[in-house]
Design a protein around this motif. Structure first.
Motif, mmCIF file in Angstrom:
data_model
loop_
_atom_site.group_PDB
_atom_site.id
_atom_site.type_symbol
_atom_site.label_atom_id
_atom_site.label_comp_id
_atom_site.label_asym_id
_atom_site.label_seq_id
_atom_site.Cartn_x
_atom_site.Cartn_y
_atom_site.Cartn_z
ATOM 1 N N THR A 34 17.134 8.852 4.489
ATOM 2 C CA THR A 34 16.436 7.590 4.743
ATOM 3 C C THR A 34 15.468 7.803 5.894
ATOM 4 O OG1 THR A 34 18.093 6.739 6.310
ATOM 5 C CG2 THR A 34 18.402 6.200 3.975
ATOM 6 N N GLY A 120 15.645 6.572 0.639
ATOM 7 C CA GLY A 120 15.296 5.182 0.929
ATOM 8 C C GLY A 120 14.366 5.106 2.120
ATOM 9 N N ASN A 125 6.916 -6.304 4.960
ATOM 10 C CA ASN A 125 5.941 -7.112 4.226
ATOM 11 C C ASN A 125 5.443 -8.208 5.159
ATOM 12 O OD1 ASN A 125 4.660 -9.064 2.588
ATOM 13 N ND2 ASN A 125 5.814 -8.354 0.789
ATOM 14 N N ILE A 132 11.453 -4.761 4.159
ATOM 15 C CA ILE A 132 11.706 -4.157 2.852
ATOM 16 C C ILE A 132 12.469 -2.852 3.055
ATOM 17 C CG2 ILE A 132 10.672 -3.217 0.755
ATOM 18 C CD1 ILE A 132 10.139 -6.194 1.077
ATOM 19 N N GLU A 133 13.676 -2.784 2.507
ATOM 20 C CA GLU A 133 14.445 -1.539 2.461
ATOM 21 C C GLU A 133 14.573 -1.173 0.987
ATOM 22 O OE1 GLU A 133 17.511 -1.530 6.100
ATOM 23 O OE2 GLU A 133 17.828 -3.188 4.715
ATOM 24 N N ILE A 134 13.936 -0.096 0.591
ATOM 25 C CA ILE A 134 13.839 0.214 -0.831
ATOM 26 C C ILE A 134 14.322 1.627 -1.115
ATOM 27 C CG2 ILE A 134 11.397 0.926 -0.613
ATOM 28 C CD1 ILE A 134 10.964 -0.370 -3.398
ATOM 29 N N GLU A 135 15.125 1.757 -2.164
ATOM 30 C CA GLU A 135 15.659 3.057 -2.574
ATOM 31 C C GLU A 135 14.767 3.699 -3.623
ATOM 32 O OE1 GLU A 135 19.851 3.150 -3.524
ATOM 33 O OE2 GLU A 135 20.199 1.328 -2.325
ATOM 34 N N ASP A 138 14.190 2.202 -7.050
ATOM 35 C CA ASP A 138 13.449 0.947 -7.135
ATOM 36 C C ASP A 138 11.959 1.106 -6.813
ATOM 37 O OD1 ASP A 138 15.768 -0.579 -7.763
ATOM 38 O OD2 ASP A 138 16.364 -0.476 -5.650
ATOM 39 N N ILE A 139 11.545 2.331 -6.498
ATOM 40 C CA ILE A 139 10.130 2.572 -6.186
ATOM 41 C C ILE A 139 9.392 2.939 -7.478
ATOM 42 C CG2 ILE A 139 8.478 3.964 -4.876
ATOM 43 C CD1 ILE A 139 10.710 4.568 -2.864
ATOM 44 N N TYR A 147 3.955 3.112 -0.942
ATOM 45 C CA TYR A 147 5.105 2.694 -0.135
ATOM 46 C C TYR A 147 5.323 3.619 1.067
ATOM 47 C CZ TYR A 147 6.785 -1.183 -2.965
ATOM 48 O OH TYR A 147 6.918 -2.410 -3.586
ATOM 49 N N SER A 151 5.170 2.218 4.931
ATOM 50 C CA SER A 151 6.193 2.436 5.957
ATOM 51 C C SER A 151 5.595 3.003 7.231
ATOM 52 C CB SER A 151 7.273 3.384 5.431
ATOM 53 O OG SER A 151 8.264 3.607 6.411
#
Length: 394
Positions: A34, A120, A125, A132-135, A138-139, A147, A151
């Motif tokens: 992460t 992740g 946003n 936004i915490e995205i794995e 899900d990208i 993305y 970040s």
């Protein structure tokens, strides 16, 4: 499952490549990565296993590709902040299109999405005022580079990142060291690389075994991107990781295993003998103990740590290279060489060591009366002078 957690930190992020190099050498594996900001960019390259591409990315990213002819060459933070400030007033932040191109070329989507390592990232946003915490799962594949840059968009230094009409900024505004994201992804063991850079850090929601790797040395200013600075950061990251895992020793300097004990055993007796001859009053002893933060519960280990502190600060005073890996013998030999040169030609001595040189001369002359007076006004300089004396007389 073990997670590698990478903090944000702008140009300091090159340090994490050195960490990665050391983890590769140690054959330490992880199931999750992460990251936030620069940590998100590095984390994507780590996930896809592209070590040499990562090195190349940090070689290419510099102020010239950001500022062009307006780029300045300075290691002064104030100059760097002024440069970014002028750009913000003129353009509303730096256009990072060139960095996006470098990242886009370095990312191999097939390797990234097929990697067994889960991934992740954290961004924010701004349009919805929502973190936004995205794995990885899900990208959207076509949005990966977007993305990553979202970040790493260090607003206001960089312009806000637009994704489908929404504005995103640096994930460090929410969580600059995303341990909790790793825990949510199933981690029960953490390797945390904290660059000590500006940003919000969330407390971990639960305790798990954690190895924390932090810079022991001063890294580049987080907004100052240049190749030589990145190279130094990488070396520091490598050294600090091997120290964290007990393969090397030291703090601001780096030594091979067992070298510090060897040095302490060889020089500490003469060092302490000289100190006791000089410090023959409670006032003088207090001046020394205060500057070293010595408590009444002093142990053998704390004495060694004190000796290491004096040893390293002497090395810093004489500008020894902090990125190298030393034996005690080589470290002391270089110190003696620099000391000899400075005594022979005072023009070679920087202003930082004039006091140490004067005190060293008084030690050679056994002028203890003047040394006692100096201990009150320059206690730490005296300790460094005594260290120099002990390694020249042993």
């Amino acid at each position: 499952m073990r997670a590698l957690v990478l903090s944000g930190g702008g140009s300091k992020g090159s340090y994490q490549i050195g960490v990665w190099k050391a983890l590769r050498r140690l054959h330490i594996k992880y199931d999750i990565v992460t990251g936030t900001s620069a940590g998100a960019l590095n984390g994507a390259l780590i996930t896809q296993g592209s070590y040499y591409k990562a090195l190349n990315v940090w070689k290419k990213i510099n102020l010239k590709i950001l500022f062009g002819e307006d780029a300045i060459e300075s290691d002064k933070s104030l100059d760097i902040y002024k440069m970014y400030g002028k750009n913000f007033l003129k353009n509303g932040g730096m256009d990072v299109k060139e960095i996006e191109n470098i990242i886009d070329k370095a990312i191999n989507k097939k390797k990234f999405f097929n990697s067994k390592i889960n991934y992740g990232l954290v961004t924010f946003n701004l349009s919805k005022a929502t973190p936004i915490e995205i794995e990885k799962k899900d990208i959207p594949e076509e949005k990966l580079a977007d993305y990553l840059m979202a970040s790493a968009t260090c607003y206001p230094a960089f312009k806000k990142k637009d994704i489908e009409g929404l504005k995103y900024i640096d994930g460090g505004f929410y969580d600059n060291l995303p341990i909790n994201l790793a825990l949510n992804m199933g981690a029960d063991e953490i390797i945390a690389v904290d660059l000590r850079a500006p940003g919000v850090k969330k407390n971990p929601k639960k305790k798990v075994p954690t190895v924390t790797i932090k810079p022991n040395n001063k890294l580049t200013n987080f907004l100052n991107f240049y190749e030589e600075g990145n190279k130094k950061n990488i070396k520091f990251g490598y050294n600090d990781t091997l120290k964290a895992y007990g393969k090397l020793e030291g703090k601001e300097f780096t030594f091979k295993k067992k070298q510090l004990k060897k040095n302490c055993d060889l020089h500490q007796e003469i060092y302490e003998h000289i100190i006791k001859n000089i410090l023959n009053s409670k006032t003088l002893i207090k001046a020394i103990t205060d500057v070293l933060n010595i408590t009444t519960n002093e142990t053998t280990d704390s004495r060694k740590n004190i000796f290491l502190k004096i040893m390293e600060q002497t090395g810093k005073a004489f500008n020894l290279d902090e990125t190298k890996i030393y034996t005690a013998k080589k470290f002391n030999r270089l110190l003696r060489k620099k000391l000899k040169a400075c005594l022979k030609n005072t023009n070679l001595a920087n202003k930082k060591i004039t006091i140490e040189l004067d005190l060293y001369k008084k030690l050679k002359e056994k002028n203890y009366k003047d040394l006692q007076k100096s201990a009150l006004t320059h206690p730490f300089e005296l300790l460094k002078a005594v260290y120099l004396f002990s390694i020249t007389e042993a």
